[in-house]
Structure formats: C-alpha cells, structure tokens
Scaffold this active site. Sequence first.
Site, short mmCIF file in Angstrom:
data_model
loop_
_atom_site.label_atom_id
_atom_site.label_comp_id
_atom_site.label_asym_id
_atom_site.label_seq_id
_atom_site.Cartn_x
_atom_site.Cartn_y
_atom_site.Cartn_z
N PHE A 155 0.70 -1.20 0.03
CA PHE A 155 0.13 -0.24 0.11
C PHE A 155 0.24 1.38 0.07
CE2 PHE A 155 -3.11 2.82 2.30
CZ PHE A 155 -3.98 2.85 1.48
N ASP A 230 1.31 -5.86 7.19
CA ASP A 230 0.29 -4.82 7.83
C ASP A 230 -0.68 -5.72 6.88
OD1 ASP A 230 -2.29 -3.46 6.41
OD2 ASP A 230 -0.50 -1.79 6.21
N TYR A 255 -11.34 -0.65 9.65
CA TYR A 255 -13.05 -0.08 9.35
C TYR A 255 -13.20 -0.23 8.07
CZ TYR A 255 -9.17 3.19 6.54
OH TYR A 255 -8.06 2.79 6.76
N LYS A 256 -12.89 -1.76 7.34
CA LYS A 256 -12.56 -2.30 6.55
C LYS A 256 -13.87 -3.63 6.31
CE LYS A 256 -8.95 -0.86 3.95
NZ LYS A 256 -7.15 -0.44 3.81
N ARG A 405 -12.50 -3.78 -8.06
CA ARG A 405 -12.70 -5.00 -6.91
C ARG A 405 -13.83 -5.11 -6.42
NH1 ARG A 405 -8.40 -2.86 -2.54
NH2 ARG A 405 -10.37 -1.38 -1.83
C1 PLP Z 1 -6.53 0.83 3.78
C2 PLP Z 1 -4.99 -0.13 4.37
C3 PLP Z 1 -3.97 1.54 4.62
C4 PLP Z 1 -4.83 2.51 5.25
O1 PLP Z 1 -4.07 3.13 6.20
P1 PLP Z 1 -5.03 4.53 7.28
O2 PLP Z 1 -3.88 5.17 8.64
O3 PLP Z 1 -5.81 3.38 7.80
O4 PLP Z 1 -4.87 5.30 6.84
C5 PLP Z 1 -2.92 1.24 5.03
N1 PLP Z 1 -2.48 -0.56 4.61
C6 PLP Z 1 -2.67 -1.08 3.90
C7 PLP Z 1 -2.86 -2.06 3.32
C8 PLP Z 1 -4.14 -0.84 3.41
O5 PLP Z 1 -4.89 -1.80 2.77
#
Ligand code: PLP
Length: 445
Positions: A155, A230, A255-256, A405
């Site tokens: 990410f 992560d 939140y996912k 997706r």
């Molecule tokens: C959604 C996501 C994030 C989001 O990070 P925030 O700090 O909550 O904005 C980080 N890493 C991955 C792999 C994600 O899918």
Amino acid sequence: MGEGARGLGRSSPHSPASRYNILMPTADPLSLSYALAQDAQDELAAFRAEFAPLEPGLLYLDGNSLGRMPIRAIQQVRNALVDEWGTQLVRAWGTDWWDAPRRVGEALAPLLGAAPNQVRVADSTSINLYKLADAACAAQATASRRVLLTDALNFPSDLYILQGIAQARDLELRLLPDDSTDPTQTILDALTPEVCLVSLSLVTFKSGYLYDAAAITARAHAVGALVLWDVCHAVGAVDIQLDAWQADLAVGCTYKYLNAGPGAPAFLYVRADLQSRLTSPIQGWWGTSAPFAFDLTYTPAEGINRFLVGSAPILSIKPLEASLEIFQRAGMPRILRKSAAQTAYLIALIDHFLAPLGVEVVTPRSPQRRGSHVSIRHPQAYPLSQALIAEMNLLPDFREPDQIRLAVTPLYTSYADLFEAVQRIAQALRENRAQNYSAERKSIT
Ligand SMILES: *Cc1c(COP(=O)(O)O)cnc(C)c1O
C-alpha cells in the site's frame, strides 16, 4: 436478467430461497436458483440483519474499503455520548475508557491468532506502521544489515513511511517491482543477510494476492531479519496466525472487513518476547508505565503498552467493540469457509458471464493465495465503475490503472448479491454504459 431477480437486493436472504431449496442438488451453478439455494443453507445468513439496511436494490461490494455499519454500534456510541460523556463526564476515564486500547485489543487478538498481551488498539495504521517499522530498524539494523525490503504491491502509505524511515536512518529501501507471477517466491529470494526488516501487506490491496506468511517469516528469521505484516486487507476475512507463524510485528485497520466505521482506530501487534527489545519512536504519555505520575522523563511501560501514544479515540472505539462481538459470535472458521466459497463462486461467475465481454480476473485463482476480494481488469474500468455506481445501483471500487475490486464480506454478502452484481456488470458492458462517463478521475476513487 429479469426484473424478478433484480428485486433480490430488496428481499431477505431467506424468503425467496426456501422456494428453491428443492432444486438444490441439480441446480446449474451459474443459475440464480443455485445462488438462492446457497443462501438458504448459509450458516452465516442471519448476520446480514445485524447491519444497517441498504437502500432498496443497492448492492454493496466495497466492504474491503469501508465495512457496513453494525446496528449494535448505534447503541454503543449513544451510550458513550449520553451515559458516559454526557453524564459521568471525566469520571468515565476511570471506569470504561482508560482500559479501552487493552480491552478491545484483547478482543481482537483471536482474529490475529495472537495470545493475550500482544495487541493494542491505537492510532491509525500509518502511524502504527511508522512506530513499529522504526523501532524494528533501530533494533535490527547493523553496519552490514541495512536493507528495508518491500515490494510495489504494498500500500502506498506503507511505502511512503518506509521511504521516510530509510531516509532518516540512512538505510536502503529495496522496492521489488510488481511484475512477479509468484510474489512470495520473489520475496523469499530477496531475503538476504543484508535485510533488517521486511514489511509487506499480507493481502495486497489491488490484486488481493495473499503471501505465504509462514514461509516468508521463517526465511526472514533464518537471515536475521524481522517481519512486519500489514493485515489491513486481511483481518476479519483471511486466516491470520501471527503467533504460529512466529511473526514479529503487525499492524492493521478496523474500518474494512472489521466494520468499525470511518477513521476507527487501528491496531498493532508485537510478539511478546520482542516487546522489551523495541521502543517506540513516538514517546507519548500513554506509553509510559505510570501516565499519571507525570514524570518529567519518559520511561517506557513494560510490555505492549509502550507502543501507545496518547488518549484513545473513545467514540470511534465503541463501534469496533460492537463489531468484534459479532465476529466472536460468528466465529472465524465459518467466516473463512464462506469467504473461500464465495470468492471461488464469484470467480466462476466472472469467467462465465464477464470474460466474453473482455473482463479478466486479476486475483489469484488458488484459494491459498487470495484474500477476500476479487479484482477484475477491463480497459474501461474507470468509466465502467462510474456507470455501475450511477446507473446500476452497484458499489464496487476502482484502483488504478484498470481494476475494479469486488469484495466478499461473509457477514453480509449473499450469493444472490454476487450473482446479481455480475449480471449488472454484464449488462453495463453489453450496453456500453461506460461511454457516458469521462476517464478523468475524481479525487476519490
Ligand atoms: C487501508 C490500508 C491502509 C490505510 O491506512 P490508514 O492509516 O488507516 O489510512 C494502510 N495499509 C494498507 C495495506 C491498507 O489496505
């Protein structure tokens, strides 16, 4: 697709399905009656009613970006506002609030395969990643071990944070390209004794690829590196066994798939025997052993609490607590079974109905190597996604340059949802609805 099927989004998963039960043994897997039969015997079907109802006819396949709202969250947030903040005022810190990062972290730990005292809820994923990656580099880098390893499937926020750490600590960030057909093997091959930390997204956010975490962790340890996973796109939807893998560190958001709401706090995991070796680069008062001693110098707490920073976001932790209670009742084994079955089903539908219309499945076909969303590729993916949202009552999301997706969220996704979503995408493609939309990107996709 007739109008009868279109109405499915409106009805309960039970009522129409029971009529089709009798067809089940012979139903064509590519028919609506098969989807309805699967819903009728879905052991998680009842959980759908625990989420705020959707607008009539709306299909939501974006739960990997923002999960739906558990109805229970309303009461929990209301209590926090009215009974706790409104009535108890500052006294509530002494009863329910102060302990929330620990209490909710321990409720989350089973979803990570983590024994107690290794998980805390705090901050955002990005901040937690910074804290743990920086602490790992401080502890593990040596004159000959100066490489931070990751790949371009990660990410972007993670990559930016690793770039910043590499710069500040004068380390080399080794970013492997995303052209490998076997990303796990590519990482295994790149794990040399120069690596101090390997940091990856367990499930990659675009393609939904799932690494072999046990193999990568074992290899990293064999060359003297630490591993930071992560798990944002994995937690609540794939099998995570941090303790069994002997993972060192992990971070993730809530939140996912965890349905805790926009901006809900993230979590971090540090393996028990590593905690005393690592210190947080953000030395906040919540990370000390006695915050209310108000000492003038920082002394990190023993154990996992040293990775806390400051006051917990109580109002956003409440929906997470409500949501985790649902996960506890549903049980991860049932969620994992349904995720595997539904992603396989969705891939079969895409192959049959959408491949002839120019759509390609990007997500790995092996259930061992995929998470809980299926990414499809189409040259018109962006305008198509706009047409699906505006005209077809379907909410997926788009990721650059050409992917859409479709998320399977087992607590509330039905088989009929998946069948109907694929029919709507097919219709949009057949009618070339994408032509009405500009390829120019909006600021949020
Ligand atoms: C959604 C996501 C994030 C989001 O990070 P925030 O700090 O909550 O904005 C980080 N890493 C991955 C792999 C994600 O899918």
